[in-house]
Write a protein that holds these residues in place. Structure first.
Motif, PDB file in Angstrom:
ATOM      1  N   GLU A 259       0.981  -1.284   0.167  1.00 14.14           N
ATOM      2  CA  GLU A 259      -0.041   0.070  -0.179  1.00 14.14           C
ATOM      3  C   GLU A 259       0.842   1.250  -0.116  1.00 14.14           C
ATOM      4  O   GLU A 259       0.403   2.458  -0.594  1.00 14.14           O
ATOM      5  CB  GLU A 259      -0.814   0.026   0.955  1.00 14.14           C
TER       6      GLU A 259
ATOM      7  N   LYS B 173      -5.684  -1.735   0.039  1.00 16.69           N
ATOM      8  CA  LYS B 173      -5.495  -1.245   1.388  1.00 16.69           C
ATOM      9  C   LYS B 173      -5.066   0.035   1.504  1.00 16.69           C
ATOM     10  O   LYS B 173      -5.542   0.616   2.397  1.00 16.69           O
ATOM     11  CB  LYS B 173      -4.268  -2.047   1.801  1.00 16.69           C
TER      12      LYS B 173
ATOM     13  N   LYS C   1      -8.538   1.534   1.845  1.00 18.99           N
ATOM     14  CA  LYS C   1      -9.033   1.233   3.344  1.00 18.99           C
ATOM     15  C   LYS C   1      -8.443   2.222   4.233  1.00 18.99           C
ATOM     16  O   LYS C   1      -9.099   2.962   5.097  1.00 18.99           O
ATOM     17  CB  LYS C   1      -8.740  -0.104   3.551  1.00 18.99           C
TER      18      LYS C   1
ATOM     19  N   ARG D   9      -2.586 -12.681   6.919  1.00 16.41           N
ATOM     20  CA  ARG D   9      -2.072 -12.101   5.791  1.00 16.41           C
ATOM     21  C   ARG D   9      -0.846 -13.129   5.061  1.00 16.41           C
ATOM     22  O   ARG D   9      -0.294 -12.684   4.083  1.00 16.41           O
ATOM     23  CB  ARG D   9      -1.706 -10.758   5.903  1.00 16.41           C
TER      24      ARG D   9
END
Length: 519
Positions: free
Chosen positions: A73, A107, A110, A157
């Motif tokens: 990200e 991500k 988010k 993850r």
């Protein structure tokens, strides 16, 4: 070498002020080797040690890359921030890579780092803090992280794996010394002859040490309970029946017991039929055993073996007639008796087929008799926690003159009382070959309820008189499974753990002998 490691451990402990940790001092030595050395030194009280079990977090290859170069990200945000006027979504994979674009874009959205305007991505903030990279760098340095929720998230993850690490805290013992003196385990003839025994250090005997377990065979729990049942039968004057025929004809397994040929128990979904050979012979005397000889050394004929001779053809005709038209006071089932159905071969569904054969033999010389059998039977059942396609049946038969139903109930109370079951109930039931028939229930103290433990009844005249037994001879018959009392005695809830490929050999080897309560 183990001797070198012993010296290294003693030197390390001697130089340390207090305790040392094996992972710090001997990081390259494997667990088995260091444990063996510590056990050896500990047995002489030269050191004392304590095992420490810890969990260690390790970065995956992907996480190593994030710790070095930044998260997916963060890379996406940096690419978008550097694009003047915004970055086309289609161009993002070419700049940061396809995988980074796929993972990092969502991500970044988010976290609120980027925003979308038509087909462009634009930075939503001036700067960011790459928390994922910082977390992974902390784990890389310390092998752990203070917040367990973060570790859980990173494991989901697939950025972190957890590994169990065993280390030892080592310190000086009451008999610590820098030099390890080898102890002799045996006093040899050479030592006695040369006098060397005076100067060597002999290893003391450890009388508290456990002996090495002796490998031996073990009886299966079913065999243990089977032995107890056999003893009960023998105590009560029973004779054991031969049960070595797993394959029977439909005649002995069904027809001779007055089970109609259209009975559901004879369907393919309930019974295993043999394909080859497709049919058997009609009932006949047993084959001649080659070892059997007469007094003059000659081999007996089949007629000479049956004393007195029994008419199997007449027995076959009696069974056929009692099914088709009725006989001996019975109206029969009134259907055409099929010979080919009677001669089909089946894996026996009950040991009552053996009892029938023995009763037919008894008809040659009618007299009071007591028979029992305990052996395997087969039924086409759906396998679950309480049912198997093969199991063991315990069966008893009493033949005598003038027997009545009250005597059967009284005998059942005595028989089950010898197994420690004293509270019985009897319920009327139906069996094709017994009338009257009774289901037997016993009160289970552990379950605090009544459970079915067996089936019983008096064999029908259609069955007995067809054999040639006298009209005033009556026969009790009863049976139960061997598995149910075994499961109760050994606390087994799933029958597949008692019989079959899922049986644990440790369970077989470690369970004690069973003792049924006896009056």
């Amino acid at each position: 070498m183990a001797s070198d490691l012993i010296s290294q451990v003693l030197d390390a402990v001697f130089e340390a002020n207090g305790s040392i940790f094996s992972n710090d001092v001997f990081p390259s030595v494997d667990f088995t080797t260091i444990k063996s050395v510590l056990d050896r030194l500990g047995s002489r009280e030269m050191i004392m040690y304590k095992q420490i079990d810890e969990e260690e977090a390790n970065l995956t290859a992907e996480a190593e890359g994030i710790a070095a170069e930044g998260s997916h990200e963060a890379k996406v945000f940096e690419a978008v921030r550097q694009a003047v006027g915004g970055l086309k979504i289609a161009d993002l994979p070419g700049i940061v890579g396809k995988e980074t674009a796929k993972v990092g874009q969502g991500k970044a959205f988010k976290e609120g780092w980027i925003k979308k305007e038509k087909d462009l991505l634009k930075a939503a903030v001036h700067s960011i803090q790459d928390a994922s990279r910082e977390q992974l760098q902390t784990i890389q340095q310390t092998r752990t992280y203070p917040d367990p929720k973060v570790l859980t998230d990173l494991r989901k993850r697939k950025l972190v794996t957890i590994q169990k690490v065993i280390s030892f805290e080592i310190r000086k013992g009451p008999k610590f010394a820098k030099e390890f003196v080898k102890e002799e385990t045996d006093l040899t003839a050479d030592m006695l002859a040369t006098g060397a025994w005076k100067s060597v250090k002999l290893k003391p005997y450890n009388f508290n040490a456990m002996g090495a377990p002796t490998m031996s065979g073990a009886l299966h729990p079913l065999n243990k309970v089977r032995h107890e049942f056999r003893q009960i039968f023998f105590e009560m004057g029973f004779e054991e029946m031969p049960t070595n025929r797993y394959v029977e004809t439909g005649f002995w397994n069904f027809d001779a017991l007055y089970v109609p040929q259209q009975h559901p128990a004879r369907d393919l979904q309930d019974t295993f039929y043999i394909a080859d050979p497709p049919a058997a012979d009609k009932p006949r005397p047993d084959p001649i055993e080659k070892t059997e000889k007469l007094a003059d050394g000659s081999i007996p004929t089949s007629e000479a073996q049956d004393h007195p001779r029994q008419d199997y053809e007449n027995y076959w005709n009696n069974i056929k007639e009692v099914h088709e038209k009725g006989k001996y006071g019975s109206i029969g089932y009134r259907y055409p008796f099929k010979e080919d159905e009677s001669l089909r071969l089946v894996l026996r569904t009950h040991t009552t087929a053996v009892s029938t054969y023995m009763l037919y033999k008894l008809a040659a010389n009618p007299r009071p008799a007591r028979y029992f059998s305990i052996d395997r039977v087969f039924r086409n059942e759906t396998v679950d926690a309480t049912h198997l396609a093969e199991f063991h049946q315990v069966e008893g038969v009493i033949a005598d003159f003038g027997l009545a139903l009250g005597g059967l109930i009284g005998f059942m109370e005595v028989f089950f009382g010898k197994m420690g079951i004293h509270r019985l109930r009897f319920k009327p039931a139906y069996n094709p070959y017994t009338e009257p028939s009774l289901e037997i229930f016993g009160y289970h103290q552990g379950l605090s309820k009544w459970v079915e433990i067996g089936n019983s009844g008096m064999f029908r005249p259609e069955m007995l008189e067809s054999m040639g037994l006298p009209k005033d001879m009556r026969v009790y018959g009863w049976g139960l499974s061997l598995e149910r009392p075994t499961m109760i005695k050994y606390g087994v809830s799933n029958i597949r753990e008692l019989l079959g490929h899922k049986v644990d050999l440790n369970f077989v080897e470690s369970n004690p002998a069973v003792r049924l309560e006896k009056d």
